[in-house]
Design an enzyme around this catalytic site. Structure first.
Site, mmCIF file in Angstrom:
data_model
loop_
_atom_site.group_PDB
_atom_site.id
_atom_site.type_symbol
_atom_site.label_atom_id
_atom_site.label_comp_id
_atom_site.label_asym_id
_atom_site.label_seq_id
_atom_site.Cartn_x
_atom_site.Cartn_y
_atom_site.Cartn_z
ATOM 1 N NE ARG A 296 -4.149 -2.161 1.451
ATOM 2 C CZ ARG A 296 -5.183 -2.605 2.397
ATOM 3 N NH1 ARG A 296 -5.258 -1.948 3.662
ATOM 4 N NH2 ARG A 296 -6.130 -3.262 1.812
ATOM 5 C CE1 TYR A 440 -1.714 -0.697 -8.050
ATOM 6 C CE2 TYR A 440 -1.729 -2.324 -9.725
ATOM 7 C CZ TYR A 440 -1.208 -1.263 -9.249
ATOM 8 O OH TYR A 440 0.119 -0.659 -9.668
ATOM 9 C CD GLU A 441 -1.652 -4.328 -3.230
ATOM 10 O OE1 GLU A 441 -1.176 -5.202 -3.857
ATOM 11 O OE2 GLU A 441 -1.637 -4.530 -1.967
ATOM 12 N N GLY A 442 -6.655 -2.799 -2.338
ATOM 13 C CA GLY A 442 -7.463 -2.106 -1.609
ATOM 14 C C GLY A 442 -7.980 -0.911 -2.058
ATOM 15 C CD GLN A 447 -5.692 1.496 1.139
ATOM 16 O OE1 GLN A 447 -5.292 1.635 2.046
ATOM 17 N NE2 GLN A 447 -6.004 0.316 0.434
#
Lengths: 597, 597
Positions: A296, A440-442, A447
């Site tokens: 992240r 992506y990555e959450g 977040q």
């Protein structure tokens, strides 16, 4: 064709003058990073990214990846050679443990190099970035045998890594995942299932691909607490560490996407693929979090990096393109028109990007330093404070730097007028590529929920209180300094708004969690702009100091101060909107019945 | 595959209940638009767009246009047949003068139909839209002979139109253009030069293409005051109005672009092409402005239209996609997870788009009605007031609806998570297509300068004063109405901010025009949100009235009121940021020397 020049001087200013990296020489790895070593790394990384990687970006976008009928995937022309140079340069492991062949330098150095890499080509940079995430998870959670088996070749770069979470029915909600793992007599597992959206899932850059896979052990509890993490190599790895034959993982297809065409986004089919458990059974999500947090922070920097390269090209165009005359009279009377950088509205666009980029870079490196302290300090209290800050800032960096990074790429494109919409100009690719970083990555909404729902309340608000008191102390310390007033007063205002929003959540979100969630994205941006404002105030302080100490730095430091003022006057006021939205509460957000959408 | 359903009910509510179109029955064309005719047009337009045009959008994007070695350009499969249906339906000329074969209905109807068309496919809709712009310029500025020669076939749709302004060295700054026109003995001109970025410049949809071309007559003064407007057909047109052989205009290439792949963006080479002057010599820009104003309103609606179709798809996905549980407890306990529309952050995204779309549609139709009044009223004062409003609102509609429309398409894409980044899902095309609307017909920064530099000060501020007093009077009229308080109070606050910003310009931009230009974009958005807030307050009023009058409208009207509240609480507060930025002045924007960018 776009150009790129790595912002080496800005990084030096941040490390030496603002963050004062020499104060960390007591930590492992930092004292190895002498001024000469630091300079050599920055110079060589810049050279590699500018000369080897950047020229592949547009051609890689046009050609894309190709999946062959046998399931092999080939990357665009030039990627393989550039990756070989990356490996030969030893870049993969500069921050990895020396016990497994890494250089053990601060993680901050990897953050810096990765910014340069992504500015040069996000699609290319993702291959090593995912590997570094997988390395981090193995270092912390794998047992010694697995470490010995996989880490040396991954740190060298001969093997690359991936993370496998998403399935068709399961994105954010990992509890829904179905890929199953069946324990074997020898302690290994057989994995079967389908994973989608696997970046760098199959390609021709490395000898083997090491997949970290979230799956459900037969008989495990339902939901997120029944998931475990496995390492599953593409090619079987024998006891001596050499790669052998196929291991039941195949690439079923690659996605046609909006951007990052040079990176293969794969559907991976697992059919009795042999894997080994990493960490404890049913605690997969904990192990995955290490990799995700690392990733992240890295993805936040991707947003910054694309904003930086888009900015550089827009600024160059604005200085060359002749169109119209300055409102205050011609600035280039010998030419048919003035360069468009004379126009206030063009400057507004460029300065907004510049202020967010330089402030964002400061915030990212400050956070990366917290990671180094959290992982390397021998003092528990110091480690804990750094870990608090890291946890608090990670979702902010991911969410804010990518939302702003994309918006900045769009704004930079606007400077080109119609030319910005043409593929050949190259800037539209930055927009298409930057778009994925918000997802992506959450996804960024996640977040924001992580920040408001988890990071704020954790340990009774210890992390956020420490942040407020650090910023407040800085403001107090410099309140009487006349030169710092234009920076301290707006910072205090923004800090006050962030504190008010936090207090509003304390009073209103405990009883009704929707009040927290409805304001989460606004809070993330409020926090991000305030933290960036703190960075700008610190940069202004460092610039004042350097102005008196170093005559050669005059132009650069005056530019810093001018950009700092722009940030305070033209960017930071948005904090008022965020606070007003948060304090409006969730009622109007929740009122409309689903069928009325 | 994306779906689309034209917002017919919302248009009916706006025309009948909010804008009360029957009040305009004294104007030519309006009384022809009986309730039945209106319903028939809306229903047929919706059907054509949903069933014929929309299915071509994704395939048209994938296939794109093809330029053949002989310079011919073919459009994607299906476009030709759909265009033939468009012509057969008589859509091109619904608002065009009946003297040349049009139906003479209000321009508002064309605005409505064009929104549906663009939601279905921007690339396709541009072919007729450019033709309608060319028709408008010919109607107002061409002499009778040229009108008779070109208008009937264009209004029928058998011939299409284009506008040719841009050259490689000349975008915003039209004074730099070089294409030359040489007068011939018969009164015609021979044009020679290169035009770029000509949308719909060459294609296979129509029998002839009528180019409106800005050029410089031999010996004309330098700069913008030496430009003249010409009509130049692709195929020569004989006295009897039939098309003959080539006329010296060829398509040199078509651009590879970020989006709108189904529309051919051409380089057009003119070599002694025969053209006729439209309007007066050296007054080309005045004639062009008619076309541009028409086009700017249309492009604003394009931003809205793409936001609308992106919203519809995101809302449908949010109701289907199961992921996670509501914070306040499961809403679909029988399913593995709740639909994501239960999550406040997803609702925040969707409601923001919905509120801006419905408010933007009201603003666009209100402005289109002003155009009708300005062009059709027999009372000079009424015409003038409407023309003032039209001039004031045109740059706002163009700039705000396209900036927001693009941002909304991006936000809608975010709802899809990773699936939104995949081409097959279809939503990323809306983002790529929407991006051009911020650029063409005058980049949005130019719209902002037009608003602040031209439209505000014109006639001593008459237009903006009239707008303020209309909004102020509405607020005063409903101030005591308890049910209207949640809408009137925020509207008054936003109005106060817009008035404060206007006053700040009066006091600070006269002496230093940079103070106006540096705040122009913020002012455009401040004005746009306030005007949209006025529309929402009027919609709330109409919804309250309808709630008591029509039991069947209950759900729809309660949804209107809920969305209105969301707009007031969550969108309108941004006006505070815009005002703060404007009042910061130009100093920090102008301080940085060009070489420091």
């Amino acid at each position: 064709m776009p150009h790129y020049k790595a912002p080496v001087d800005d990084v030096r200013f941040l490390l030496n003058d603002v963050l004062q990296i020499r104060r960390y020489d007591n930590l492992p790895g930092f004292s190895d990073l002498s001024g000469d070593v630091l300079d050599a790394i920055l110079t060589e990384a810049a050279k590699f990214c500018e000369e080897v990687v950047a020229p592949l970006n547009a051609s890689g976008d046009r050609e894309g990846c190709t999946r062959h009928p046998d399931g092999r995937v080939t990357t665009p022309a030039g990627f393989k050679d550039a990756y070989a140079q990356y490996v030969a340069g030893g870049w993969m492991g500069i921050s990895a443990p020396s016990a497994f062949g890494g250089q053990g330098l601060p993680e901050t150095m990897t953050t810096i190099v990765n910014e340069f890499m992504v500015s040069a080509s996000l699609a290319f940079a993702m291959y090593p970035a995912l590997t570094q995430g997988a390395i981090a998870a193995l270092v912390i959670h794998a047992n010694d045998e697995l470490k010995r088996k996989f880490l040396p070749k991954m740190i060298e770069g001969r093997w690359t890594g991936t993370m496998n979470l998403t399935e068709p029915q399961c994105g954010t909600d990992l509890g829904l995942l179905r890929t199953k793992a069946v324990k074997q007599a020898d302690g290994s597992y057989k994995l079967t299932g389908t994973k989608i959206f696997i970046s760098a899932g199959e390609h021709d850059l490395s000898e083997n691909i090491i997949h970290l896979v979230l799956a459900r052990i037969e008989g495990a509890p339902a939901g997120i607490k029944g998931t475990s993490l496995f390492v599953v190599p593409k090619l079987a790895v024998s006891a001596d560490g050499s790669a052998g034959g196929p291991n039941g993982v195949t690439c079923g297809s690659i996605e046609e996407k909006m951007g990052i065409h040079g990176n293969a986004t794969c559907v991976l089919n697992y059919e009795d693929a042999t894997g080994w458990l990493i960490g404890e059974e049913n605690r997969g999500i904990n192990a995955m979090f290490v990799m995700m947090n690392e990733a992240r922070l890295a993805v936040g920097v991707q947003g910054l990096a694309l904003s930086e390269v888009a900015y550089q090209n827009a600024a160059a165009y604005a200085k060359e393109r002749l169109q119209g005359r300055a409102l205050t009279g011609p600035k280039a009377p010998d030419k048919p028109a003035d360069p468009i950088i004379v126009h206030p509205d063009v400057r507004r666009v460029l300065l907004t990007i510049k202020a967010l980029n330089e402030g964002g870079r400061a915030l990212a490196l400050w956070t990366a330093l917290q990671a180094d302290v959290a992982h390397r300090s021998d003092d528990e209290k110091t480690r804990q404070a750094a870990d608090d800050a890291l946890g608090l800032l990670t979702p902010v960096i991911k969410g804010v730097l990518t939302d702003r990074g994309f918006a900045n790429a769009v704004a930079a494109q606007q400077v080109f007028g119609g030319h910005g919409y043409i593929v050949e100009t190259g800037v539209e690719q930055f927009v298409r590529d930057a778009r994925i970083t918000m997802i992506y990555e959450g996804a960024n909404g996640i977040q924001a929920l992580d920040l408001v729902g988890r990071k704020l309340p954790r340990d009774g608000g210890r992390a956020v209180m420490a942040f407020f008191s650090e910023v407040g102390a800085f403001a107090k310390e410099h309140a009487a300094d006349e030169a710092m007033k234009p920076f301290v007063a707006p910072l205090e205002k923004a800090l006050g708004r962030t504190q008010a929003a936090t207090m509003w959540f304390v009073q209103n979100a405990m009883g009704n969690p929707d009040n927290g969630a409805a304001g989460a994205t606004d809070y993330m941006h409020l926090f991000g702009l305030t933290a960036t404002g703190y960075m700008w105030a610190r940069m202004a302080k460092a610039a004042h100091t350097k102005l008196t100490a170093d005559a050669n730095a005059k132009d650069a430091m005056q530019a810093k101060l001018a950009t700092a003022r722009f940030y305070m006057e033209r960017v930071l006021p948005e904090t008022g909107t965020f606070l007003a939205r948060i304090q409006a509460g969730a009622e109007s957000t929740m009122a409309l019945p689903a069928e009325a959408f």
